[in-house]
Write a protein that holds these residues in place. Structure first.
Motif, mmCIF file in Angstrom:
data_model
loop_
_atom_site.group_PDB
_atom_site.id
_atom_site.type_symbol
_atom_site.label_atom_id
_atom_site.label_comp_id
_atom_site.label_asym_id
_atom_site.label_seq_id
_atom_site.Cartn_x
_atom_site.Cartn_y
_atom_site.Cartn_z
ATOM 1 N N SER A 176 -67.885 9.341 -8.667
ATOM 2 C CA SER A 176 -66.702 7.938 -8.976
ATOM 3 C C SER A 176 -68.202 6.654 -9.469
ATOM 4 C CB SER A 176 -66.255 7.724 -7.555
ATOM 5 O OG SER A 176 -65.018 6.171 -8.655
ATOM 6 N N ASP A 191 -52.809 6.980 -8.433
ATOM 7 C CA ASP A 191 -53.875 6.110 -8.217
ATOM 8 C C ASP A 191 -53.586 5.510 -6.817
ATOM 9 O OD1 ASP A 191 -55.138 7.326 -10.640
ATOM 10 O OD2 ASP A 191 -53.921 6.062 -11.340
ATOM 11 N N ARG A 237 -61.221 13.658 -12.621
ATOM 12 C CA ARG A 237 -62.610 13.727 -14.055
ATOM 13 C C ARG A 237 -62.406 15.114 -14.207
ATOM 14 N NH1 ARG A 237 -66.698 10.287 -13.587
ATOM 15 N NH2 ARG A 237 -68.116 11.406 -14.606
ATOM 16 N N SER A 257 -61.154 10.991 -7.300
ATOM 17 C CA SER A 257 -61.075 10.498 -8.734
ATOM 18 C C SER A 257 -61.841 12.310 -9.133
ATOM 19 C CB SER A 257 -62.841 9.660 -8.117
ATOM 20 O OG SER A 257 -62.178 8.682 -7.974
#
Length: 277
Positions: free
Chosen positions: A166, A255, A236, A232
């Motif tokens: 992140s 989230d 990704r 995160s």
């Protein structure tokens, strides 16, 4: 503004569910199960980006069944989880193409653990004698930590915390997050002390010394930050920035609850260890 408006709507709703009478525990459990199922649905969307596509309905049924079984037979949670994992393995074996059987089974069973098994800590916490107070501590510590990290990390953050996971998170924001959670815990203790003068038990932290709750706030915060970083990393890996678009300004359900996915079990197990020793 979207982020703020969404929070204004959701936070009171969550607090109403938390402070429902004990007889309404089933509604709190049902609401948590819904959140877990929606978060699981979004997680499977991330997994699909990496080639896994298990039968989503089967996984959602497994998540909801875990909550229902835990509500009826809380002492049999481990057995229920094992049965559901085996059931998902069988479903994936017979419904997925052979070349996708392994990723589908892996994604399905991990989803049950990641969004289901972790969040059953919430109704477990609320069912305790001071359950609403524990859940409020959890939520406020997570929310305050997240807010402190945002408003300190953005303008003052210079040292990256985990740039590969992140890039926007910094050590300055992380430290501010811990302090924000401790401040939230301190404010809750003050509010509970004030309410006690009026013989109110809406919030009660009198069964432990004050510093115990501050330590719990730190534990909650660290687990929440790890949970945030873990999600995160998953996003990704899937090549997306948000798990969904259901909550304006916040992204998806996953989230919003990524921190609680680890913070809730951390609080639950910390309480169990403390009660044992």
């Amino acid at each position: 503004m979207k982020r703020v408006l969404t929070a204004i709507v959701l936070i009171p709703l969550v607090l109403v569910l938390v402070f429902l009478p004990p007889a309404w525990q089933w509604l709190f459990t049902a609401a948590t199960a819904l959140v877990a199922a929606l978060a699981g649905w979004e997680f499977l969307g991330l997994a699909q980006q990496k080639g896994a596509a298990p039968l989503r309905i089967a996984v959602m049924i497994a998540v909801v069944t875990l909550f229902a079984a835990n509500f009826e037979w809380p002492d049999q949670t481990a057995s229920t989880l094992g049965i559901l994992i085996l059931a998902l393995l069988v479903v994936c074996t017979f419904t997925s193409p052979i070349e996708r059987a392994l990723p589908d089974a892996t994604a399905a069973t991990f989803c049950l653990l990641y969004t289901g098994f972790t969040l059953i800590s919430l109704p477990a916490l609320r069912s305790q004698n001071n359950g609403p107070s524990l859940v409020v501590l959890l939520l406020c510590a997570v929310w305050a930590g997240d807010t402190a990290a945002l408003y300190v990390g953005r303008p003052f953050g210079r040292h990256k915390l985990a740039p590969k996971l992140s890039p926007q998170k910094t050590w300055e924001g992380s430290i501010a997050s811990v302090l924000g959670s401790m401040l939230a815990a301190g404010l809750l203790l003050a509010i509970a002390s004030y309410l006690a003068r009026w013989n109110s038990v809406a919030l009660s932290y009198a069964d432990e010394v004050w510093w115990y709750w501050l330590i719990l706030a730190v534990i909650i915060n660290i687990a929440a930050q790890v949970g945030d970083l873990a999600e995160s990393a998953l996003k990704r890996s899937a090549g997306v920035t948000d798990s969904g678009t259901l909550l304006p300004g916040h992204g998806g359900i996953l989230d919003r609850v990524d921190a609680i996915l680890l913070a809730a079990p951390a609080l639950w197990y910390a309480q169990l260890i403390h009660q044992r020793f």
